[in-house]
Design a protein around this motif. Structure first.
Motif, short mmCIF file in Angstrom:
data_model
loop_
_atom_site.label_atom_id
_atom_site.label_comp_id
_atom_site.label_asym_id
_atom_site.label_seq_id
_atom_site.Cartn_x
_atom_site.Cartn_y
_atom_site.Cartn_z
N GLY A 93 0.79 -1.21 0.00
CA GLY A 93 0.00 0.00 0.00
C GLY A 93 0.82 1.26 0.00
N GLY A 94 2.14 1.14 0.09
CA GLY A 94 3.01 2.31 0.17
C GLY A 94 3.54 2.72 -1.20
N ARG A 134 0.30 8.80 4.75
CA ARG A 134 0.55 9.04 6.17
C ARG A 134 1.92 8.47 6.51
NH1 ARG A 134 -4.14 6.03 9.11
NH2 ARG A 134 -3.47 4.49 7.56
N PRO A 135 2.61 9.04 7.49
CA PRO A 135 3.93 8.52 7.86
C PRO A 135 3.95 7.03 8.18
CG PRO A 135 3.60 10.67 8.86
CD PRO A 135 2.29 10.28 8.21
N LEU A 136 2.86 6.51 8.76
CA LEU A 136 2.84 5.09 9.11
C LEU A 136 2.85 4.18 7.89
CD1 LEU A 136 0.29 5.07 12.09
CD2 LEU A 136 2.77 4.80 12.20
N GLU A 137 2.51 4.73 6.73
CA GLU A 137 2.51 3.93 5.50
C GLU A 137 3.87 3.90 4.82
OE1 GLU A 137 -1.81 4.45 3.53
OE2 GLU A 137 -0.72 6.33 3.75
N ASP A 139 8.13 3.51 4.51
CA ASP A 139 9.35 2.91 5.04
C ASP A 139 10.34 4.03 5.32
OD1 ASP A 139 10.19 3.71 2.56
OD2 ASP A 139 11.13 1.82 2.02
N ASP A 140 11.59 3.69 5.65
CA ASP A 140 12.54 4.72 6.05
C ASP A 140 12.85 5.70 4.92
OD1 ASP A 140 12.60 3.70 8.55
OD2 ASP A 140 14.63 2.89 8.47
N LYS A 141 12.93 5.20 3.69
CA LYS A 141 13.19 6.11 2.57
C LYS A 141 12.02 7.08 2.40
CE LYS A 141 14.44 6.70 -2.20
NZ LYS A 141 15.47 6.35 -3.14
N GLY A 142 10.80 6.57 2.51
CA GLY A 142 9.63 7.43 2.41
C GLY A 142 9.59 8.45 3.53
N LEU A 143 9.95 8.01 4.75
CA LEU A 143 9.97 8.95 5.87
C LEU A 143 11.02 10.03 5.66
CD1 LEU A 143 9.57 6.52 8.91
CD2 LEU A 143 7.94 8.28 8.17
N TYR A 144 12.16 9.64 5.09
CA TYR A 144 13.21 10.62 4.81
C TYR A 144 12.70 11.69 3.83
CZ TYR A 144 17.65 12.57 3.18
OH TYR A 144 18.66 13.43 2.85
N LEU A 145 12.04 11.25 2.76
CA LEU A 145 11.51 12.20 1.79
C LEU A 145 10.38 13.03 2.38
CD1 LEU A 145 11.49 9.92 -1.39
CD2 LEU A 145 13.07 11.79 -0.87
N PHE A 146 9.58 12.40 3.25
CA PHE A 146 8.49 13.11 3.91
C PHE A 146 9.06 14.23 4.80
CE2 PHE A 146 5.40 13.80 7.30
CZ PHE A 146 4.20 13.85 6.62
N SER A 172 6.09 23.17 10.97
CA SER A 172 6.66 22.27 9.96
C SER A 172 8.06 21.82 10.36
CB SER A 172 6.68 22.96 8.60
OG SER A 172 5.36 23.21 8.15
N TYR A 173 8.88 22.75 10.81
CA TYR A 173 10.24 22.40 11.22
C TYR A 173 10.23 21.40 12.37
CZ TYR A 173 12.20 26.29 8.46
OH TYR A 173 12.59 27.13 7.45
N THR A 174 9.33 21.60 13.32
CA THR A 174 9.25 20.69 14.47
C THR A 174 8.85 19.29 14.01
OG1 THR A 174 8.66 22.51 15.94
CG2 THR A 174 8.15 20.29 16.70
N GLY A 175 7.91 19.21 13.07
CA GLY A 175 7.50 17.91 12.54
C GLY A 175 8.61 17.22 11.79
N ALA A 176 9.34 17.95 10.96
CA ALA A 176 10.45 17.37 10.22
C ALA A 176 11.55 16.91 11.17
CB ALA A 176 11.00 18.39 9.23
N ARG A 177 11.81 17.70 12.19
CA ARG A 177 12.84 17.34 13.17
C ARG A 177 12.50 16.04 13.87
NH1 ARG A 177 14.61 17.36 18.27
NH2 ARG A 177 16.67 18.23 18.73
N SER A 178 11.22 15.85 14.19
CA SER A 178 10.78 14.63 14.86
C SER A 178 11.05 13.39 14.00
CB SER A 178 9.29 14.73 15.20
OG SER A 178 8.82 13.53 15.76
#
Length: 366
Positions: A93-94, A134-137, A139-146, A172-178
């Motif tokens: 689904g990703g 959504r971030p839960l969908e 993988d690590d590469k997708g999270l990096y791009l997100f 936005s910066y706080t979310g990306a930092r997380s």
């Protein structure tokens, strides 16, 4: 496709072979020493790259094409270390490989759009991907791009003057930092800390911003250039807070660093900041000297940088009765460009300068 949770020399060696690079070329590709790559090849799983180098390897793998990913996974599978390497594959689904390629291309286009203050185009490119999964969908590469997308959204919001609130650069910066913290990429986390310090400065908390910049100016997670920028911004915050003489000394140190690094754009911006510090100290001759250097050495010709440079120049001219009219003309032109490109924060700054100049202490003699 696969992403690596934790790199050892074995995975680094597999990536080099997948990229079909020699030891020397791979070292140059990553920006590390040849002996470091040789050690990875020799010690394999018995050695681990440093945390900042792990982030560099993450980026190298993220930018690799589908053929490289296939060779990389095959090499690790043959070594019997696929599971031990902590690899994850994209779920049904990703995003697919071609999604990642398109996403990466769009991020490159976003950077160009932001450099030209084409906010509508940048916003369209970013929201296309941020709203898709959504971030839960991911993988690590997708999270990096997100996370990269979210950080660039923060840059867009910052340039538009949206500093605080739920739809702001800070959010936005706080979310990306997380996300970068979750991915354990300390260099990216530190860069977001630097961006958040800029937000603090823009919101008027100058002493806090200066302290944050001072901490980041000696933070080994950042590149030498980013540490020099933090040092320059220490001076910027101090100057805005009225500590002009000390600010100028800090800025001079940053200027020398940019010269050593051969960073002409940062060097030019540093002289612009120095000009304002000298203006604040009442040294209009020095201020005009430094702003002339900044204007003659300007490398970037983006609307935002033109507005910043003209605003600084106009501010200095406005500080002398003899050049007041010239200063108003320069500021009016800067305001027109700022309005044309939606640079709300710069417009506020220009209006503030004009209002301040109308007060009894707004004008000075050289």
């Amino acid at each position: 496709m696969a992403t690596v949770h934790h790199w050892s020399g074995l995975e680094a060696h597999a990536l080099r072979r997948a990229l079909r690079m020699s030891v020397r070329v791979f070292a140059e590709h990553l920006g590390v020493a040849v002996r470091t790559v040789s050690k990875w090849d020799k010690l394999a799983a018995a050695t681990e790259p440093r945390p900042d180098t792990q982030a560099i390897l993450d980026t190298a793998l993220a930018r690799a094409d589908a053929a490289v990913h296939l060779r990389f996974e095959t090499l690790l599978s043959e070594s019997g270390r696929t599971n031990a390497a902590g690899l994850r594959r994209v779920t049904a689904g990703g995003p697919r490989m071609w999604d990642y390629e398109s996403w990466t291309d769009d991020l490159d286009r976003t950077v160009v759009a932001l450099s030209r203050q084409n906010f509508a185009s940048a916003s369209s490119l970013l929201t296309r991907w941020i709203s898709r999964w959504r971030p839960l969908e991911l993988d690590d590469k997708g999270l990096y791009l997100f996370a990269r997308s979210t950080a660039l959204l923060g840059d867009l919001q910052r340039d538009q003057g949206a500093v605080l609130g739920p739809l702001s650069a800070q959010h936005s910066y706080t979310g990306a930092r997380s996300v970068f913290t979750q991915l354990d990429i300390p260099r990216r986390v530190a860069q977001l800390d630097l961006s958040l310090a800029v937000v603090v400065e823009m919101s008027g908390k100058l002493e806090i911003a200066a302290r944050n910049y001072e901490t980041l100016a000696v933070d080994d997670r950042l590149s030498r250039r980013d540490r020099a920028r933090a040092r320059l911004w220490v001076g910027t915050a101090l100057s805005k807070d009225g500590k002009h003489d000390y600010a100028a000394r800090v800025m001079q140190a940053a200027t020398r660093e940019f010269e050593d690094l051969t960073e002409p754009e940062d060097w030019s911006v540093a002289h612009q900041k120095l000009a304002l510090a000298h203006r604040g100290a009442g040294d209009l001759t020095g201020a005009l000297h430094f702003i002339d250097i900044a204007r003659s050495s300007q490398v970037a010709d983006s609307p935002l940088q033109r507005v910043r440079l003209d605003t600084a120049h106009g501010h200095i001219l406005l500080s002398d009765r003899d050049t007041r009219d010239d200063g108003l003309l320069v500021l009016d032109q800067a305001a027109k460009v700022a309005a044309q490109y939606g640079l709300v924060h710069q417009l506020r700054s220009i209006e503030g300068i004009k209002a301040m100049s109308e007060g009894p202490t707004g004008l000075r003699r050289r």
